[in-house]
Design an enzyme around this catalytic site. Structure first.
Site, PDB file in Angstrom:
ATOM      1  N   HIS A  99      40.328  33.148  44.875  1.00 45.81           N
ATOM      2  CA  HIS A  99      41.281  33.844  44.007  1.00 45.81           C
ATOM      3  C   HIS A  99      42.375  34.473  44.876  1.00 45.81           C
ATOM      4  O   HIS A  99      42.090  35.323  45.721  1.00 45.81           O
ATOM      5  CB  HIS A  99      40.545  34.924  43.216  1.00 45.81           C
ATOM      6  CG  HIS A  99      41.371  35.591  42.152  1.00 45.81           C
ATOM      7  ND1 HIS A  99      42.380  36.488  42.439  1.00 45.81           N
ATOM      8  CD2 HIS A  99      41.326  35.481  40.802  1.00 45.81           C
ATOM      9  CE1 HIS A  99      42.920  36.909  41.308  1.00 45.81           C
ATOM     10  NE2 HIS A  99      42.286  36.315  40.303  1.00 45.81           N
ATOM     11  N   HIS A 144      46.627  30.301  40.652  1.00 46.82           N
ATOM     12  CA  HIS A 144      46.284  31.310  41.655  1.00 46.82           C
ATOM     13  C   HIS A 144      44.787  31.367  41.945  1.00 46.82           C
ATOM     14  O   HIS A 144      44.352  32.154  42.789  1.00 46.82           O
ATOM     15  CB  HIS A 144      46.760  32.694  41.187  1.00 46.82           C
ATOM     16  CG  HIS A 144      45.925  33.282  40.101  1.00 46.82           C
ATOM     17  ND1 HIS A 144      45.955  32.815  38.800  1.00 46.82           N
ATOM     18  CD2 HIS A 144      45.008  34.279  40.109  1.00 46.82           C
ATOM     19  CE1 HIS A 144      45.115  33.507  38.061  1.00 46.82           C
ATOM     20  NE2 HIS A 144      44.515  34.404  38.837  1.00 46.82           N
TER      21      HIS A 144
END
Length: 287
Positions: free
Chosen positions: A205, A190
């Protein structure tokens, strides 16, 4: 009778896999290939020991060459049954007790460790020398521009992860906002860290709290050490997975060593819809 064996090896594999990040957090370096190589070692060692024990038990029970069923005494039958069924059952219960007491790396703790690794990445890159006087970042995904200070994550909102911007995405594709070398790809896929040739370090992010998904719904297209150009696809994510788990899918983009710059300017208005790869923010040294 054979069901416990694959379950035991599955538990071992999960424990070893989770310990990769723990080892990186504890030791300061990542030894994924070395750590995961323990699993086949355990498999082979377990198989060799079980064959050796079965041979000893068979001899102790009188099951030697030429022996017939009628030759096995009641005592030998008891020895065989206890050794083949009673002892393994007791050993599994003892093993389960030890694992429950000693293996304390829960999913929640694992998520905390991955987040800590993110913060360490941000802190470590702040020492890099930045050669560029002006740096521009493009938008890694299509969506609505959000002020970073308003996101629901204190680390990003406070600027401790660097200055930057956020995007409320309408698409699940994430592209490189700057050219450079991949310095970090989190195991949960992620988040990606990129360092440009000028020493600018960018962290992309996806989502807030998405570390808890442990990679579910994410696909990574890059690996550590790989060179990427602006617009190269870094990863994809499936928004329904994030929504189903009650998490925020906001994409956060920061320059982790932004303290090297004296000013930054958003090229778009907060709340405006921005297309992927459009210029969003500019960092400058001096005025």
């Amino acid at each position: 009778f054979f069901i416990p064996q694959p379950l035991v090896f599955l538990v071992i594999l999960m424990i070893i896999s989770d310990s990769v990040e723990y080892g990186q957090w504890k030791l300061g370096h990542r030894d994924e290939s070395l750590t995961l190589s323990v699993r086949p070692l355990v498999d082979k060692l377990g198989g060799a020991m079980s064959n050796w024990l079965v041979s000893l038990i068979a001899v102790a029970a009188g099951m030697t060459t030429g022996a017939k069923a009628a030759d096995i005494t009641v005592h030998q039958q008891v020895v065989f049954k206890l050794s083949m069924f009673g002892f393994p059952a007791a050993a599994m219960l003892i093993g389960a007790f030890i694992i429950a007491r000693k293996i304390t790396l829960t999913e929640a703790r694992h998520a905390e460790i991955v987040e800590e690794l993110e913060h360490r990445f941000s802190a470590a890159t702040s020492e890099n020398e930045v050669k560029a006087n002006v740096v521009s970042l493009v938008n890694p995904t299509t969506g609505q521009l959000v002020d970073l200070s308003s996101v629901n994550d204190e680390h990003f909102a406070s600027g401790s992860m660097g200055k930057g911007f956020a995007i409320k995405p309408t698409d699940g594709a994430v592209f490189a906002p700057i050219s450079g070398t991949i310095r970090q790809v989190l195991p949960t896929r992620h988040a990606v860290g990129i360092e440009s040739e000028d020493g600018v370090v960018v962290l992309i992010h996806v989502g807030i709290g998405t570390v808890k998904l442990k990679g579910e719904g994410f696909i990574s297209y890059v690996e550590q050490g790989q060179h990427v150009e602006v617009g190269d696809k870094l990863l994809e994510f499936w928004p329904p997975i994030i929504e189903k788990n009650g998490l925020d899918d906001t994409v956060l983009v920061t320059v982790t060593n932004s303290e090297k710059f004296s000013a930054f300017h958003l090229e778009k208005e907060v709340g405006e819809k921005v297309e992927a790869l459009s210029e969003v923010i500019t960092f400058k040294k001096g005025e």
